[in-house]
Design a protein around this motif. Structure first.
Motif, PDB file in Angstrom:
ATOM      1  N   UNK A   4     -37.608 -37.165  46.476  1.00 52.52           N
ATOM      2  CA  UNK A   4     -36.266 -38.219  46.858  1.00 52.52           C
ATOM      3  C   UNK A   4     -35.266 -37.286  47.498  1.00 52.52           C
ATOM      4  N   UNK A   5     -34.697 -37.862  48.783  1.00 53.60           N
ATOM      5  CA  UNK A   5     -33.726 -37.134  49.376  1.00 53.60           C
ATOM      6  C   UNK A   5     -32.558 -37.803  50.116  1.00 53.60           C
ATOM      7  N   UNK A   6     -32.374 -38.803  49.552  1.00 53.38           N
ATOM      8  CA  UNK A   6     -31.102 -39.691  50.139  1.00 53.38           C
ATOM      9  C   UNK A   6     -29.863 -39.944  49.713  1.00 53.38           C
ATOM     10  N   UNK A   7     -29.041 -40.580  49.830  1.00 54.86           N
ATOM     11  CA  UNK A   7     -27.873 -40.790  49.733  1.00 54.86           C
ATOM     12  C   UNK A   7     -27.813 -41.750  48.468  1.00 54.86           C
ATOM     13  N   UNK A   8     -28.458 -43.094  48.993  1.00 52.44           N
ATOM     14  CA  UNK A   8     -28.312 -44.174  47.921  1.00 52.44           C
ATOM     15  C   UNK A   8     -29.610 -44.632  47.711  1.00 52.44           C
ATOM     16  N   UNK A   9     -30.315 -44.839  46.686  1.00 51.85           N
ATOM     17  CA  UNK A   9     -31.733 -45.216  46.496  1.00 51.85           C
ATOM     18  C   UNK A   9     -31.922 -46.476  45.846  1.00 51.85           C
TER      19      UNK A   9
ATOM     20  N   UNK B 255     -29.382 -34.765  41.005  1.00 56.10           N
ATOM     21  CA  UNK B 255     -28.453 -34.618  42.135  1.00 56.10           C
ATOM     22  C   UNK B 255     -29.387 -35.045  43.474  1.00 56.10           C
ATOM     23  N   UNK B 256     -30.350 -35.657  43.144  1.00 54.37           N
ATOM     24  CA  UNK B 256     -31.126 -36.155  44.505  1.00 54.37           C
ATOM     25  C   UNK B 256     -30.140 -37.321  45.292  1.00 54.37           C
ATOM     26  N   UNK B 257     -29.781 -38.121  44.714  1.00 52.50           N
ATOM     27  CA  UNK B 257     -28.810 -39.195  45.158  1.00 52.50           C
ATOM     28  C   UNK B 257     -27.620 -39.071  44.507  1.00 52.50           C
ATOM     29  N   UNK B 258     -26.701 -39.918  45.190  1.00 46.35           N
ATOM     30  CA  UNK B 258     -25.093 -39.871  44.544  1.00 46.35           C
ATOM     31  C   UNK B 258     -25.133 -41.600  43.689  1.00 46.35           C
ATOM     32  N   UNK B 259     -25.970 -42.415  44.326  1.00 50.19           N
ATOM     33  CA  UNK B 259     -25.903 -43.792  43.395  1.00 50.19           C
ATOM     34  C   UNK B 259     -27.264 -44.651  43.534  1.00 50.19           C
ATOM     35  N   UNK B 260     -27.733 -45.197  42.778  1.00 46.17           N
ATOM     36  CA  UNK B 260     -28.971 -45.753  42.789  1.00 46.17           C
ATOM     37  C   UNK B 260     -29.005 -47.269  42.339  1.00 46.17           C
ATOM     38  N   UNK B 261     -29.814 -47.939  42.733  1.00 44.29           N
ATOM     39  CA  UNK B 261     -30.013 -49.375  42.218  1.00 44.29           C
ATOM     40  C   UNK B 261     -31.461 -49.580  41.665  1.00 44.29           C
ATOM     41  N   UNK B 262     -31.348 -49.935  40.268  1.00 42.24           N
ATOM     42  CA  UNK B 262     -32.691 -50.158  39.596  1.00 42.24           C
ATOM     43  C   UNK B 262     -32.962 -51.866  39.810  1.00 42.24           C
TER      44      UNK B 262
ATOM     45  N   UNK C 203     -21.941 -45.906  35.871  1.00 44.05           N
ATOM     46  CA  UNK C 203     -21.051 -45.967  36.973  1.00 44.05           C
ATOM     47  C   UNK C 203     -21.804 -45.574  38.418  1.00 44.05           C
ATOM     48  N   UNK C 204     -23.151 -45.047  38.233  1.00 49.47           N
ATOM     49  CA  UNK C 204     -24.016 -44.615  39.304  1.00 49.47           C
ATOM     50  C   UNK C 204     -25.106 -45.455  39.660  1.00 49.47           C
TER      51      UNK C 204
END
Length: 212
Positions: free
Chosen positions: A13-18, A36-43, A65-66
């Motif tokens: 994983x190397x994005x900002x938002x996944x 710290x692979x992304x700053x934000x994620x959607x499950x 929050x993330x």
């Protein structure tokens, strides 16, 4: 906390938002944030049960929050800020259905780990403009391929053996073990099959031995 297979996905994983499609307990999103692979994620999940499990696990790690939970079918309501999609834990045909039903934007990165029919998945990707950047084989009770993909919109061709045994595959010890297991499997089949079918099997075995 997570399996070897899921950890291998997180490492790529190397994005900002996944967005993790079919998130189960939300472990991939959680690890991606913690590492710290992304700053934000959607499950994301199509069913309320797995999504509730993810919410509880996310709350346990105080990451509300993330990580945001999304009830949705495939990629139907993918958020605009997503730049990396993870699809794992399902068969290739289900993954193909998910990708076919979405208008993918160019430059989107994906990490996919199909549980079966990976040759059909690779064939679909090549014909549909998804460039396979790299692949890795993971062993966890079974062999699982992990594919890092970018959507370019440009189709290309794969040979039959690339469809079955990987395109831009990392040739490490685990991949070597996978090829040896395939040679053993097809040698056994070859020894038991009628002469009329042996020619095609001989070609497969010859190709596998070259890959070895």
């Amino acid at each position: 906390m997570i399996s070897k297979r899921l950890q291998a996905i997180v490492e790529w994983i190397d994005g900002t938002v996944m967005a993790d499609i079919g998130c189960d307990h939300g472990y991939v999103c959680i690890e991606a944030i913690l590492q710290n692979k992304v700053k934000k994620a959607y499950a994301c999940d199509i069913a309320q049960g797995p999504l509730q499990n993810a919410k509880e696990t996310i709350k346990k790690y105080h990451l509300e929050n993330q990580i945001e939970c999304q009830l949705m079918n495939g990629l139907s309501n993918l958020k605009e800020d997503v730049d990396l999609i993870v699809i794992a834990g399902m068969g290739a045909m289900t993954m193909i259905d998910i990708l076919q039903s979405y208008d993918m934007k160019k430059g989107m990165n994906l990490i996919c780990c199909p549980h079966k029919d990976v040759e059909l998945f690779r064939n679909y990707l090549s014909k549909s403009g998804y460039e396979i950047i790299k692949e890795k084989m993971i062993f966890e009770d079974h062999f699982y391929p992990i594919l890092y993909i970018t959507y370019s919109g440009v189709s290309y061709s794969l040979s039959e053996h690339e469809q079955y045994y990987g395109y831009r595959m990392i040739r490490d010890e685990i991949f070597g073990s996978y090829i040896e297991s395939e040679i053993k499997k097809w040698t056994t089949i070859y020894q038991k099959c009628p002469d009329s079918k042996k020619i095609s099997l001989e070609k497969r075995l010859e190709a596998l031995k070259k890959i070895r």
